[in-house]
Design a protein around this motif. Structure first.
Motif, PDB file in Angstrom:
ATOM      1  N   ALA A  87       0.661  -1.170  -0.041  1.00 12.26           N
ATOM      2  CA  ALA A  87       0.181   0.017   0.045  1.00 12.26           C
ATOM      3  C   ALA A  87       0.963   1.253   0.117  1.00 12.26           C
ATOM      4  O   ALA A  87       0.645   2.128  -0.787  1.00 12.26           O
ATOM      5  N   LEU A  88       1.983   1.267   0.770  1.00 13.80           N
ATOM      6  CA  LEU A  88       2.741   2.561   0.990  1.00 13.80           C
ATOM      7  C   LEU A  88       3.885   2.467   0.204  1.00 13.80           C
ATOM      8  O   LEU A  88       4.737   3.440   0.125  1.00 13.80           O
ATOM      9  N   LYS A  89       4.196   1.464  -0.607  1.00 12.09           N
ATOM     10  CA  LYS A  89       5.442   1.298  -1.719  1.00 12.09           C
ATOM     11  C   LYS A  89       6.734   1.203  -0.980  1.00 12.09           C
ATOM     12  O   LYS A  89       7.644   2.143  -1.537  1.00 12.09           O
ATOM     13  N   MET A  90       6.746   0.846   0.461  1.00 11.32           N
ATOM     14  CA  MET A  90       8.178   0.787   0.745  1.00 11.32           C
ATOM     15  C   MET A  90       9.006  -0.334   0.087  1.00 11.32           C
ATOM     16  O   MET A  90       8.706  -1.225  -0.277  1.00 11.32           O
ATOM     17  N   ARG A  91      10.299   0.041  -0.041  1.00  9.39           N
ATOM     18  CA  ARG A  91      11.167  -0.839  -0.940  1.00  9.39           C
ATOM     19  C   ARG A  91      11.227  -1.994   0.503  1.00  9.39           C
ATOM     20  O   ARG A  91      11.771  -1.897   1.565  1.00  9.39           O
ATOM     21  N   PRO A  92      11.283  -3.457  -0.094  1.00  9.39           N
ATOM     22  CA  PRO A  92      11.420  -4.549   0.756  1.00  9.39           C
ATOM     23  C   PRO A  92      12.852  -4.576   1.180  1.00  9.39           C
ATOM     24  O   PRO A  92      12.996  -4.920   2.269  1.00  9.39           O
ATOM     25  N   ALA A  93      13.825  -4.131   0.314  1.00  9.98           N
ATOM     26  CA  ALA A  93      15.150  -4.231   1.056  1.00  9.98           C
ATOM     27  C   ALA A  93      15.472  -3.249   2.177  1.00  9.98           C
ATOM     28  O   ALA A  93      16.139  -3.523   3.095  1.00  9.98           O
ATOM     29  N   THR A  94      14.700  -2.030   2.092  1.00 13.40           N
ATOM     30  CA  THR A  94      14.815  -0.977   3.106  1.00 13.40           C
ATOM     31  C   THR A  94      14.305  -1.261   4.418  1.00 13.40           C
ATOM     32  O   THR A  94      14.469  -1.301   5.549  1.00 13.40           O
ATOM     33  N   GLN A  95      12.994  -2.164   4.087  1.00 15.86           N
ATOM     34  CA  GLN A  95      12.149  -2.654   5.391  1.00 15.86           C
ATOM     35  C   GLN A  95      13.129  -3.811   6.174  1.00 15.86           C
ATOM     36  O   GLN A  95      13.171  -4.022   7.095  1.00 15.86           O
ATOM     37  N   ALA A  96      13.554  -4.865   5.190  1.00 16.84           N
ATOM     38  CA  ALA A  96      14.602  -5.695   5.912  1.00 16.84           C
ATOM     39  C   ALA A  96      15.727  -5.198   6.782  1.00 16.84           C
ATOM     40  O   ALA A  96      16.059  -5.816   7.687  1.00 16.84           O
ATOM     41  N   THR A  97      16.311  -4.180   6.030  1.00 15.26           N
ATOM     42  CA  THR A  97      17.400  -3.556   6.873  1.00 15.26           C
ATOM     43  C   THR A  97      16.921  -2.889   8.063  1.00 15.26           C
ATOM     44  O   THR A  97      17.501  -2.921   9.069  1.00 15.26           O
ATOM     45  N   ALA A  98      15.744  -2.414   8.171  1.00 15.19           N
ATOM     46  CA  ALA A  98      15.178  -1.581   9.404  1.00 15.19           C
ATOM     47  C   ALA A  98      14.711  -2.853  10.402  1.00 15.19           C
ATOM     48  O   ALA A  98      15.101  -2.566  11.397  1.00 15.19           O
ATOM     49  N   ILE A  99      14.384  -3.828   9.949  1.00 20.30           N
ATOM     50  CA  ILE A  99      13.836  -4.943  10.760  1.00 20.30           C
ATOM     51  C   ILE A  99      15.111  -5.618  11.410  1.00 20.30           C
ATOM     52  O   ILE A  99      15.071  -6.012  12.749  1.00 20.30           O
ATOM     53  N   LEU A 200       0.988   5.241 -11.264  1.00 20.77           N
ATOM     54  CA  LEU A 200       0.047   6.417 -11.236  1.00 20.77           C
ATOM     55  C   LEU A 200      -0.546   6.217  -9.784  1.00 20.77           C
ATOM     56  O   LEU A 200      -0.955   5.090  -9.318  1.00 20.77           O
ATOM     57  N   GLY A 201      -1.119   7.402  -9.492  1.00 29.08           N
ATOM     58  CA  GLY A 201      -1.845   7.320  -8.066  1.00 29.08           C
ATOM     59  C   GLY A 201      -1.020   7.259  -6.828  1.00 29.08           C
ATOM     60  O   GLY A 201      -1.672   6.955  -5.814  1.00 29.08           O
ATOM     61  N   THR A 202       0.415   7.324  -6.934  1.00 30.00           N
ATOM     62  CA  THR A 202       1.143   7.053  -5.863  1.00 30.00           C
ATOM     63  C   THR A 202       1.526   8.560  -5.367  1.00 30.00           C
ATOM     64  O   THR A 202       2.306   9.031  -5.980  1.00 30.00           O
ATOM     65  N   THR A 203       1.496   8.744  -4.103  1.00 28.26           N
ATOM     66  CA  THR A 203       1.817  10.194  -3.554  1.00 28.26           C
ATOM     67  C   THR A 203       2.764  10.013  -2.296  1.00 28.26           C
ATOM     68  O   THR A 203       2.973  10.938  -1.584  1.00 28.26           O
ATOM     69  N   TYR A 204       3.075   8.694  -2.171  1.00 26.98           N
ATOM     70  CA  TYR A 204       3.927   8.550  -0.802  1.00 26.98           C
ATOM     71  C   TYR A 204       5.400   8.814  -1.253  1.00 26.98           C
ATOM     72  O   TYR A 204       6.228   7.792  -1.076  1.00 26.98           O
ATOM     73  N   THR A 205       5.716   9.945  -1.068  1.00 29.34           N
ATOM     74  CA  THR A 205       6.947  10.465  -1.723  1.00 29.34           C
ATOM     75  C   THR A 205       7.901  10.445  -0.351  1.00 29.34           C
ATOM     76  O   THR A 205       9.281  10.446  -0.548  1.00 29.34           O
ATOM     77  N   ASP A 206       7.248  10.608   0.536  1.00 26.73           N
ATOM     78  CA  ASP A 206       8.291  10.762   2.132  1.00 26.73           C
ATOM     79  C   ASP A 206       8.603   9.265   2.537  1.00 26.73           C
ATOM     80  O   ASP A 206       8.335   8.879   3.617  1.00 26.73           O
ATOM     81  N   GLN A 207       9.388   8.820   1.690  1.00 30.44           N
ATOM     82  CA  GLN A 207       9.833   7.522   2.249  1.00 30.44           C
ATOM     83  C   GLN A 207      10.747   7.314   3.180  1.00 30.44           C
ATOM     84  O   GLN A 207      10.830   6.300   4.141  1.00 30.44           O
ATOM     85  N   VAL A 208      11.724   8.522   3.428  1.00 32.22           N
ATOM     86  CA  VAL A 208      12.631   8.429   4.803  1.00 32.22           C
ATOM     87  C   VAL A 208      11.777   8.812   6.089  1.00 32.22           C
ATOM     88  O   VAL A 208      11.937   7.877   6.967  1.00 32.22           O
ATOM     89  N   GLY A 209      10.899   9.399   5.924  1.00 33.59           N
ATOM     90  CA  GLY A 209       9.831   9.567   7.142  1.00 33.59           C
ATOM     91  C   GLY A 209       8.905   8.084   7.362  1.00 33.59           C
ATOM     92  O   GLY A 209       8.832   7.767   8.620  1.00 33.59           O
ATOM     93  N   LEU A 210       8.692   7.258   6.279  1.00 31.07           N
ATOM     94  CA  LEU A 210       8.014   6.219   6.569  1.00 31.07           C
ATOM     95  C   LEU A 210       8.871   5.103   7.058  1.00 31.07           C
ATOM     96  O   LEU A 210       8.567   4.440   7.873  1.00 31.07           O
ATOM     97  N   VAL A 211      10.064   5.087   6.748  1.00 32.09           N
ATOM     98  CA  VAL A 211      11.281   4.250   7.041  1.00 32.09           C
ATOM     99  C   VAL A 211      11.449   4.527   8.851  1.00 32.09           C
ATOM    100  O   VAL A 211      11.361   3.447   9.511  1.00 32.09           O
ATOM    101  N   ILE A 212      11.313   5.755   9.144  1.00 35.36           N
ATOM    102  CA  ILE A 212      11.706   6.152  10.509  1.00 35.36           C
ATOM    103  C   ILE A 212      10.647   5.854  11.499  1.00 35.36           C
ATOM    104  O   ILE A 212      10.819   5.349  12.590  1.00 35.36           O
ATOM    105  N   TYR A 213       9.351   5.850  10.770  1.00 38.90           N
ATOM    106  CA  TYR A 213       8.116   5.669  11.363  1.00 38.90           C
ATOM    107  C   TYR A 213       7.881   4.105  11.592  1.00 38.90           C
ATOM    108  O   TYR A 213       7.810   3.846  12.811  1.00 38.90           O
TER     109      TYR A 213
END
Length: 329
Positions: A87-99, A200-213
């Protein structure tokens, strides 16, 4: 006196066969001419009598928290993919690093929590204060973790979408716009984008804030939930009774609650899919609120219905305490 007599006689000629039917130490000693050491309590086959009784209702009050842990686990794990990646288009590699970073820090927290819980001394016990403080933080963190759409979506306005202003108006203009923007025609109703990589239809540009959250609340869930609450809770279960049979029943009941906890999210989400099939993030938000409230009730049930075992004071510690209370002259 019997041992001394037996020792002086060299143990020869003093030991006689015990009489038939002798069962106690006195009977055996009488058959042996009053000689020989008496049997110990363990030699008589006397079973250990448990001092800490644990009724079934108290077992259920303790095991109830396991149900919430399982339900939280089966809510958080799918939410990582369905909400954050899809839904929020976070990169799987970024999420795996955060986990990986969060769980590495959580390993260090485990040693600190275990040591602190063992050394804690309060009138409420040494396990329950950790549960009362840490578990509410874990519940709030879970609700926020499963509800990122409240902060990272909703920026996309209807009028900002291509051709949105033409809906409900002239069909010919809308058809022309759809062909121009999405290449949607009668031959290709799904459309072909001019740029295949465009989303199209994706506005979740604040990926840095999403990863921190994601990282903050994911770490809080594990640090205050599985570590800050789970370690003292597991230790509390081992201390509730000294009866091996009651302890086996307790852990069996805890496993039963665990299985129910894993089944509940599946059943509830099947019901949510019937009305919120197109809004997956909202489904996980509702699940987190349900199990968060359930967790608070389970925690209150445990705190009020399950008491901790009082620690035994050793003779050396008591002697030091008594000496410390004697005034110095």
């Amino acid at each position: 006196r019997q041992r001394r007599q037996w020792s002086r006689g060299g143990g020869q000629g003093l030991m006689e066969p015990a009489p038939v039917g002798a069962t106690t130490a006195d009977d055996v000693g009488a058959g042996a001419g009053g000689a020989g050491p008496p049997l110990s309590v363990g030699d008589q086959g006397t079973e250990y009598e448990a001092k800490l009784k644990l009724p079934k209702w108290r077992m259920a009050s303790y095991s109830h928290l396991r149900l919430v842990f399982s339900a939280m686990d089966l809510t958080i794990r799918p939410a990582r993919f369905a909400v954050y990646i899809e839904a929020l288009k976070m990169r799987p590699a970024t999420q795996a690093t955060a986990i990986a970073a969060c769980k590495s820090l959580d390993v260090l927290m485990g040693f600190l929590v275990g040591k602190a819980s063992d050394n804690l001394r309060t009138r409420f016990g040494r396990r329950k204060p950790f549960i009362a403080i840490c578990f509410p933080v874990a519940i709030v963190s879970m609700v926020l973790f499963c509800s990122p759409a409240l902060f990272f979506s909703g920026r996309e306005k209807l009028e900002d979408k291509p051709c949105a202003a033409l809906t409900g108006g002239d069909c010919q203009q809308l058809r022309t716009c759809m062909v121009r923007e999405f290449n949607i025609t009668a031959a290709s109703p799904s459309g072909i984008l001019a740029d295949p990589t465009e989303e199209l239809g994706t506005t979740y540009t604040d990926q840095v804030g999403l990863v921190i959250y994601f990282a903050i609340f994911y770490f809080f869930i594990y640090a205050f939930g599985w570590t800050g609450t789970g370690i003292p809770w597991d230790a509390l279960g081992m201390e509730l009774t000294d009866d091996s049979k009651a302890r086996s029943t307790l852990f069996g009941m805890r496993t039963a609650f665990q299985m129910v906890g894993y089944a509940l999210p599946i059943g509830i989400q099947m019901g949510l899919n019937s009305s919120l099939a197109s809004n997956v993030p909202m489904q996980y938000s509702i699940l987190s609120v349900i199990f968060g409230c359930w967790g608070l009730l389970a925690m209150a049930n445990l705190l009020f219905c399950v008491g901790e075992r009082k620690l035994a004071v050793s003779a050396a510690t008591k002697e030091r305490t008594d000496e410390a209370q004697v005034p110095f002259v």
